[in-house]
Design an enzyme around this catalytic site. Structure first.
Site, PDB file in Angstrom:
ATOM      1  N   ILE A  15      -5.660   5.451 -11.676  1.00  0.00           N
ATOM      2  CA  ILE A  15      -5.571   4.102 -11.109  1.00  0.00           C
ATOM      3  C   ILE A  15      -6.940   3.602 -10.669  1.00  0.00           C
ATOM      4  CG2 ILE A  15      -4.649   2.777  -9.156  1.00  0.00           C
ATOM      5  CD1 ILE A  15      -2.131   4.594  -9.352  1.00  0.00           C
ATOM      6  N   ASP A  56     -17.549  13.150  -1.384  1.00  0.00           N
ATOM      7  CA  ASP A  56     -16.250  13.662  -0.971  1.00  0.00           C
ATOM      8  C   ASP A  56     -15.829  12.874   0.261  1.00  0.00           C
ATOM      9  OD1 ASP A  56     -14.094  15.088   0.141  1.00  0.00           O
ATOM     10  OD2 ASP A  56     -14.840  17.005  -0.602  1.00  0.00           O
ATOM     11  N   VAL A  57     -14.783  12.066   0.131  1.00  0.00           N
ATOM     12  CA  VAL A  57     -14.413  11.152   1.217  1.00  0.00           C
ATOM     13  C   VAL A  57     -13.915  11.886   2.459  1.00  0.00           C
ATOM     14  CG1 VAL A  57     -13.877   9.273  -0.374  1.00  0.00           C
ATOM     15  CG2 VAL A  57     -12.043  10.837   0.353  1.00  0.00           C
ATOM     16  N   ASN A  83      -8.606   4.656  -2.789  1.00  0.00           N
ATOM     17  CA  ASN A  83      -7.693   5.207  -3.789  1.00  0.00           C
ATOM     18  C   ASN A  83      -7.733   6.728  -3.869  1.00  0.00           C
ATOM     19  OD1 ASN A  83      -6.086   5.084  -6.450  1.00  0.00           O
ATOM     20  ND2 ASN A  83      -8.012   6.055  -7.092  1.00  0.00           N
ATOM     21  N   SER A 134       1.761   5.492  -1.419  1.00  0.00           N
ATOM     22  CA  SER A 134       2.682   5.991  -2.450  1.00  0.00           C
ATOM     23  C   SER A 134       4.091   5.627  -2.049  1.00  0.00           C
ATOM     24  CB  SER A 134       2.564   7.514  -2.586  1.00  0.00           C
ATOM     25  OG  SER A 134       3.622   8.048  -3.370  1.00  0.00           O
ATOM     26  N   TYR A 147       2.187  15.604   1.481  1.00  0.00           N
ATOM     27  CA  TYR A 147       1.813  14.419   0.711  1.00  0.00           C
ATOM     28  C   TYR A 147       2.512  13.175   1.250  1.00  0.00           C
ATOM     29  CZ  TYR A 147       1.122  11.332  -3.293  1.00  0.00           C
ATOM     30  OH  TYR A 147       0.777  10.264  -4.104  1.00  0.00           O
ATOM     31  N   LYS A 151       0.817   9.839   3.225  1.00  0.00           N
ATOM     32  CA  LYS A 151       0.919   8.476   2.709  1.00  0.00           C
ATOM     33  C   LYS A 151       1.626   7.548   3.691  1.00  0.00           C
ATOM     34  CE  LYS A 151      -1.206   9.166  -1.193  1.00  0.00           C
ATOM     35  NZ  LYS A 151      -2.522   8.528  -1.462  1.00  0.00           N
ATOM     36  N   VAL A 180       4.066   6.635 -12.094  1.00  0.00           N
ATOM     37  CA  VAL A 180       3.104   6.002 -12.991  1.00  0.00           C
ATOM     38  C   VAL A 180       2.835   6.932 -14.170  1.00  0.00           C
ATOM     39  CG1 VAL A 180       0.761   5.081 -13.202  1.00  0.00           C
ATOM     40  CG2 VAL A 180       2.052   4.721 -11.097  1.00  0.00           C
TER      41      VAL A 180
END
Length: 250
Positions: A15, A56-57, A83, A134, A147, A151, A180
């Site tokens: 994405i 690396d965020v 993202n 998500s 996860y 989100k 997706v």
């Protein structure tokens, strides 16, 4: 210095890369950020108007060094697309703290860190933040305790950003993709899983990376100038149907 600039994290593939290509087509300059230096270099090679930045965020020091470098390169920042994300799935009792932290560090901490570093530049342009969460942040599912929780937290962080940054003209919105059709998803989803998703989604198909990118690009644009604090599920109707749709169809 007048051409608009967007920073996209996790831009080496999927994405993020689709969004980078679309924003370039619409006349934006693009800062492509990813921690996978090799994949990022390949992705950015033929994209005129884009510049890759390895970062690396989840590491504050890297973020604090990279955002000023982006501003030095482009001179301004008009939109931020958070993202970058990781996915680790497994039964809740098998999720140890190290797995929990790996997911949170990128999916939640990364969004916070890059946003905080970008706020001063976004204040100057009255810019936009688009966080990618998500469908798993909106509805619970098995195997996704870390996860899904990460989100869901991104969704709440988006609302906080909208509430507190609106006085500066900064808009903050969140996109929640459903299933997706990415290379990774198609590699790991069995035909049984694919059929089950198709049965549960009113549009009866997976989405595409391009379709998600279109929603992101809209939220970055002036066409969304009065849209903030919104959580948009780009999911073919998956979240809206709740429980029981497949049986009702039958």
């Amino acid at each position: 210095m007048t051409q608009k600039t967007v920073l996209i994290t996790g831009a080496a593939r999927g994405i993020g890369l689709a969004t980078a290509r679309l924003m370039l087509e619409r006349g934006w300059q693009v800062a492509m950020l990813d921690r996978d230096s090799d994949e990022l270099a390949v992705a950015a090679r033929d994209l005129n108007g884009a510049a890759p930045f390895v970062c690396d965020v989840s590491i504050a020091a890297q973020v604090d060094a990279t955002v000023p470098a982006i501003l030095d390169r482009f001179g301004r920042l008009d939109a931020l697309v958070n993202n970058a994300g990781v996915a680790e799935f497994g039964p809740i009792e098998q999720c140890d703290f190290s797995m929990w932290r790996r997911v949170m560090e990128t999916n939640l901490d990364g969004v916070f860190l890059v946003s905080q570093a970008s706020i001063p530049a976004l204040k100057d342009t009255r810019g936009a933040i688009v966080n990618i969460a998500s469908i798993s942040g909106l509805r619970a599912s098995t195997l996704r305790v870390a996860y899904g929780t990460s989100k869901a937290a991104v969704i709440q962080l988006t609302r906080q950003q909208a509430a507190e940054l609106g006085e500066y003209g900064i808009r903050a919105n969140c996109v929640c993709p459903g299933p997706v059709r990415t290379k990774l998803a198609m590699a790991v989803h069995s035909q049984e899983i694919i059929d089950a998703y198709h049965d549960a989604i009113p549009l009866n198909r997976y989405g595409s990376e391009q379709e998600i990118a279109e929603v992101i690009a809209f939220l970055c644009s002036d066409q969304a100038s009065y849209v903030t604090g919104q959580i948009i599920a780009s999911d073919g109707g998956f979240e809206s149907t709740g429980v029981g749709l497949p049986a009702l169809r039958g």
